[in-house]
Design a protein around this motif. Sequence first.
Motif, mmCIF file in Angstrom:
data_model
loop_
_atom_site.group_PDB
_atom_site.id
_atom_site.type_symbol
_atom_site.label_atom_id
_atom_site.label_comp_id
_atom_site.label_asym_id
_atom_site.label_seq_id
_atom_site.Cartn_x
_atom_site.Cartn_y
_atom_site.Cartn_z
ATOM 1 N N ILE A 188 54.524 83.305 -73.525
ATOM 2 C CA ILE A 188 55.355 84.418 -73.989
ATOM 3 C C ILE A 188 56.831 84.145 -73.732
ATOM 4 C CG2 ILE A 188 55.960 86.837 -73.521
ATOM 5 C CD1 ILE A 188 52.925 87.318 -73.048
ATOM 6 N N TRP A 189 57.140 83.585 -72.578
ATOM 7 C CA TRP A 189 58.536 83.357 -72.204
ATOM 8 C C TRP A 189 59.084 82.036 -72.706
ATOM 9 C CZ3 TRP A 189 61.894 86.862 -70.470
ATOM 10 C CH2 TRP A 189 61.355 88.099 -70.084
ATOM 11 N N GLY A 190 58.331 81.351 -73.545
ATOM 12 C CA GLY A 190 58.873 80.193 -74.234
ATOM 13 C C GLY A 190 58.750 78.866 -73.524
ATOM 14 N N VAL A 191 57.945 78.813 -72.494
ATOM 15 C CA VAL A 191 57.726 77.521 -71.861
ATOM 16 C C VAL A 191 56.926 76.687 -72.852
ATOM 17 C CG1 VAL A 191 56.676 76.339 -69.893
ATOM 18 C CG2 VAL A 191 57.740 78.571 -69.568
ATOM 19 N N LYS A 192 57.365 75.462 -73.044
ATOM 20 C CA LYS A 192 56.718 74.605 -74.039
ATOM 21 C C LYS A 192 55.286 74.298 -73.622
ATOM 22 C CE LYS A 192 60.987 72.494 -75.563
ATOM 23 N NZ LYS A 192 61.763 71.278 -75.682
ATOM 24 N N SER A 193 54.425 74.255 -74.621
ATOM 25 C CA SER A 193 53.005 74.019 -74.336
ATOM 26 C C SER A 193 52.779 72.656 -73.684
ATOM 27 C CB SER A 193 52.177 74.147 -75.613
ATOM 28 O OG SER A 193 52.602 73.208 -76.578
ATOM 29 N N ASP A 194 53.618 71.682 -73.992
ATOM 30 C CA ASP A 194 53.495 70.367 -73.347
ATOM 31 C C ASP A 194 53.692 70.493 -71.838
ATOM 32 O OD1 ASP A 194 53.277 69.496 -75.914
ATOM 33 O OD2 ASP A 194 55.178 68.383 -75.951
ATOM 34 N N GLN A 195 54.657 71.310 -71.436
ATOM 35 C CA GLN A 195 54.926 71.485 -70.013
ATOM 36 C C GLN A 195 53.782 72.241 -69.330
ATOM 37 O OE1 GLN A 195 58.664 73.512 -70.377
ATOM 38 N NE2 GLN A 195 59.871 71.618 -70.333
ATOM 39 N N ILE A 196 53.238 73.247 -70.007
ATOM 40 C CA ILE A 196 52.099 73.983 -69.453
ATOM 41 C C ILE A 196 50.899 73.053 -69.318
ATOM 42 C CG2 ILE A 196 50.440 75.850 -69.867
ATOM 43 C CD1 ILE A 196 52.694 77.322 -71.334
ATOM 44 N N TYR A 197 50.651 72.290 -70.359
ATOM 45 C CA TYR A 197 49.527 71.359 -70.353
ATOM 46 C C TYR A 197 49.673 70.353 -69.216
ATOM 47 C CZ TYR A 197 46.261 67.799 -71.941
ATOM 48 O OH TYR A 197 45.243 66.888 -72.008
ATOM 49 N N LEU A 198 50.867 69.812 -69.053
ATOM 50 C CA LEU A 198 51.115 68.836 -67.993
ATOM 51 C C LEU A 198 50.895 69.461 -66.609
ATOM 52 C CD1 LEU A 198 52.068 66.005 -67.164
ATOM 53 C CD2 LEU A 198 54.399 66.899 -67.186
ATOM 54 N N PHE B 253 49.065 72.183 -65.790
ATOM 55 C CA PHE B 253 47.656 72.518 -65.553
ATOM 56 C C PHE B 253 46.799 71.271 -65.371
ATOM 57 C CE2 PHE B 253 48.244 76.926 -67.344
ATOM 58 C CZ PHE B 253 47.909 77.566 -66.159
ATOM 59 N N THR B 254 47.016 70.244 -66.164
ATOM 60 C CA THR B 254 46.212 69.034 -65.989
ATOM 61 C C THR B 254 46.503 68.368 -64.657
ATOM 62 O OG1 THR B 254 47.831 67.736 -67.258
ATOM 63 C CG2 THR B 254 45.884 68.559 -68.441
ATOM 64 N N SER B 255 47.746 68.437 -64.200
ATOM 65 C CA SER B 255 48.066 67.878 -62.886
ATOM 66 C C SER B 255 47.347 68.642 -61.784
ATOM 67 C CB SER B 255 49.577 67.926 -62.636
ATOM 68 O OG SER B 255 50.262 67.164 -63.596
ATOM 69 N N VAL B 256 47.390 69.962 -61.861
ATOM 70 C CA VAL B 256 46.714 70.782 -60.852
ATOM 71 C C VAL B 256 45.203 70.555 -60.906
ATOM 72 C CG1 VAL B 256 46.171 73.164 -60.197
ATOM 73 C CG2 VAL B 256 48.526 72.511 -60.726
ATOM 74 N N ILE C 81 42.804 69.128 -57.951
ATOM 75 C CA ILE C 81 41.628 69.895 -57.517
ATOM 76 C C ILE C 81 40.357 69.080 -57.743
ATOM 77 C CG2 ILE C 81 40.216 71.929 -58.024
ATOM 78 C CD1 ILE C 81 42.855 73.435 -58.546
ATOM 79 N N GLY C 82 40.287 68.392 -58.888
ATOM 80 C CA GLY C 82 39.121 67.566 -59.188
ATOM 81 C C GLY C 82 38.915 66.461 -58.174
#
Length: 176
Positions: free
Chosen positions: A68-78, A80-83, A87-88
């Motif tokens: 919603i606040w415009g954070v690029k999906s690439d940054q979100i993906y990066l 979440f995949t890092s986290v 965790i994995g």
Amino acid sequence: MSIIKEYTPEILTTLILLVSVSVIRYSVTTLIKRYAKHAEINEHRAVLVSKYINIVIMLLTLAAVFIIWGVKSDQIYLAFTSVITIIGVAFFAQWSILSNITAGVILFFSFPFKIGDTIRIHDKDFPFDAEIDDIKAFHTYLRTKEGELVTYPNNLLLQKGVSIVNVTREEQDFTD
């Protein structure tokens, strides 16, 4: 004031999202508690499952707020995949934790036995009969006939042969 006018759509969308998520969390928690009551499942187990589901809902909500606040999906993906990778790796190092949590959730929904049942664990090295005192997220408390409290991992309850004994006194007298 110009900041509020500039970000009005994002603010309104975020507020609507937060209200919606609150309603969804309340509804899911209520449904799980009703299901637990109907299936005669311990309230503590229902609370644990609700917590797991609420964590997933909150992670999805966080991702939605970022979008919603415009954070690029690439940054979100990066992020979440890092986290998830971290965790994995941690869970791979401690696979028994993950398998016990998964087994706890499976036991909650399949409820092959409940608190108060007497079960027989068919383990070739250490077979025993015990009454179920409590079922937690990681382990189950079992009380033997001698009064000994045994903490038994949930994943072993699914891996080992387990039968429900629950022999009443009349049945016991008849079989003796």
